[in-house]
Design an enzyme around this catalytic site. Structure first.
Site, PDB file in Angstrom:
ATOM      1  N   ARG A   1      44.841   7.189  14.680  1.00 14.78           N
ATOM      2  CA  ARG A   1      46.321   7.212  14.863  1.00 14.78           C
ATOM      3  C   ARG A   1      46.147   7.162  13.212  1.00 14.78           C
ATOM      4  O   ARG A   1      45.871   6.701  12.077  1.00 14.78           O
ATOM      5  CB  ARG A   1      46.584   5.336  14.333  1.00 14.78           C
ATOM      6  CG  ARG A   1      47.877   4.569  14.445  1.00 14.78           C
ATOM      7  CD  ARG A   1      47.887   3.456  14.647  1.00 14.78           C
ATOM      8  NE  ARG A   1      49.698   3.276  13.960  1.00 14.78           N
ATOM      9  CZ  ARG A   1      50.939   3.392  14.329  1.00 14.78           C
ATOM     10  NH1 ARG A   1      51.231   4.513  14.959  1.00 14.78           N
ATOM     11  NH2 ARG A   1      51.940   2.975  13.703  1.00 14.78           N
TER      12      ARG A   1
ATOM     13  N   ASP B   1      56.894  13.963  15.886  1.00 12.36           N
ATOM     14  CA  ASP B   1      58.543  13.081  15.870  1.00 12.36           C
ATOM     15  C   ASP B   1      58.661  13.564  14.040  1.00 12.36           C
ATOM     16  O   ASP B   1      58.509  12.542  13.173  1.00 12.36           O
ATOM     17  CB  ASP B   1      58.410  11.897  16.444  1.00 12.36           C
ATOM     18  CG  ASP B   1      58.094  11.934  18.110  1.00 12.36           C
ATOM     19  OD1 ASP B   1      58.537  12.439  19.029  1.00 12.36           O
ATOM     20  OD2 ASP B   1      57.132  11.178  18.359  1.00 12.36           O
TER      21      ASP B   1
ATOM     22  N   CYS C   1      41.862   1.606  14.929  1.00 12.72           N
ATOM     23  CA  CYS C   1      41.417   3.065  14.988  1.00 12.72           C
ATOM     24  C   CYS C   1      41.497   3.655  13.952  1.00 12.72           C
ATOM     25  O   CYS C   1      41.931   3.959  13.435  1.00 12.72           O
ATOM     26  CB  CYS C   1      41.952   3.382  16.449  1.00 12.72           C
ATOM     27  SG  CYS C   1      43.327   4.207  16.513  1.00 12.72           S
TER      28      CYS C   1
ATOM     29  N   ASP D   1      52.710  17.341  12.448  1.00 13.40           N
ATOM     30  CA  ASP D   1      53.366  16.565  12.658  1.00 13.40           C
ATOM     31  C   ASP D   1      54.253  16.462  14.232  1.00 13.40           C
ATOM     32  O   ASP D   1      54.746  17.437  14.356  1.00 13.40           O
ATOM     33  CB  ASP D   1      53.630  15.419  11.947  1.00 13.40           C
ATOM     34  CG  ASP D   1      54.401  14.102  12.870  1.00 13.40           C
ATOM     35  OD1 ASP D   1      53.859  13.113  13.383  1.00 13.40           O
ATOM     36  OD2 ASP D   1      55.392  13.433  12.073  1.00 13.40           O
TER      37      ASP D   1
ATOM     38  N   CYS E   1      47.593   9.834  19.581  1.00 10.23           N
ATOM     39  CA  CYS E   1      47.051   8.121  19.654  1.00 10.23           C
ATOM     40  C   CYS E   1      47.514   7.549  20.172  1.00 10.23           C
ATOM     41  O   CYS E   1      49.126   7.700  19.737  1.00 10.23           O
ATOM     42  CB  CYS E   1      46.599   7.481  18.341  1.00 10.23           C
ATOM     43  SG  CYS E   1      45.888   6.601  18.299  1.00 10.23           S
TER      44      CYS E   1
END
Length: 212
Positions: A107, A10, A104, A8, A89
């Site tokens: 995400r 953030d 979607c 990931d 995304c």
């Protein structure tokens, strides 16, 4: 087939200050760059998967996002960290910009971007790890044999198979993976699960169904 470390962004690589899109607001978390460097040296391809709904919400543009991404990759390269790929995304079901307003599968906790990365980079998920600071970052672990690390876990979360919860960040993940590598090179076979499945190794304190 190659092994990868899916990260990931953030809250994992950089401080999550809320919709970061300017380099002035971007700060690498303590130990993150060192952890990434060490993980890469173990032979993992570094692949970043990140939700960037700030684009759909209208807080910043895709161009703004790409400028920060390119700057971040240059900073990492200067510190001997090579990222294989970054996937993002821009969508959100309630996005202010209609182009991005959708439900979607890219995400997270959707797994679309993981699946795309696996295809494009020929990743062996059974040899790969997934790292993030939220459970949704690790959703791909539920349908694969990839090992998950939930980092900066201040308090115990609901236990999930194949996911280890850590108080530290990427440097602590690197510590664990280096220990695993040392055991493997020395011929250490570890403890097999009580089910008696031959050859399945569980590190001390780690394994599918084990505690953090």
């Amino acid at each position: 087939m190659k092994k990868a470390a899916f990260l990931d962004r953030d809250g994992t690589i950089n401080a999550d200050r809320g919709y970061v899109y300017r380099k002035e607001d971007f700060m690498f978390l303590p130990g993150a760059v060192d952890g990434m460097r060490r993980i890469e040296k173990l032979g993992y391809r570094l692949i970043i998967i990140t939700n960037q709904s700030g684009i759909g919400r209208g807080y910043y543009t895709e161009s703004d996002y790409k400028k920060l991404e390119e700057w971040m990759l240059r900073q990492l390269k200067a510190q001997e960290v090579s990222v294989t790929a970054v996937y993002y995304c821009p969508h959100h079901p309630r996005a202010a910009i209609q182009t991005y307003a959708r439900i979607c599968n890219c995400r997270k906790p959707g797994t679309g971007l993981f699946e795309q990365a696996v295809r494009e980079h020929h990743v062996d998920m059974s040899q790969s790890v997934v790292i993030g600071d939220k459970m949704r970052d690790l959703a791909i672990c539920a349908g694969t044999s990839a090992k998950g690390f939930l980092i900066y876990c201040g308090q115990q979360q609901k236990r999930a198979d194949g996911i280890r919860q850590l108080k530290g960040g990427l440097a602590e993940v690197a510590d664990i993976l280096e220990t695993y590598e040392d055991m493997d090179e020395s011929g250490y076979q570890g403890k097999t699960r009580a089910s008696g499945q031959a050859g399945e190794v569980c590190l001390p304190g780690y394994g599918r169904g084990s505690g953090p």
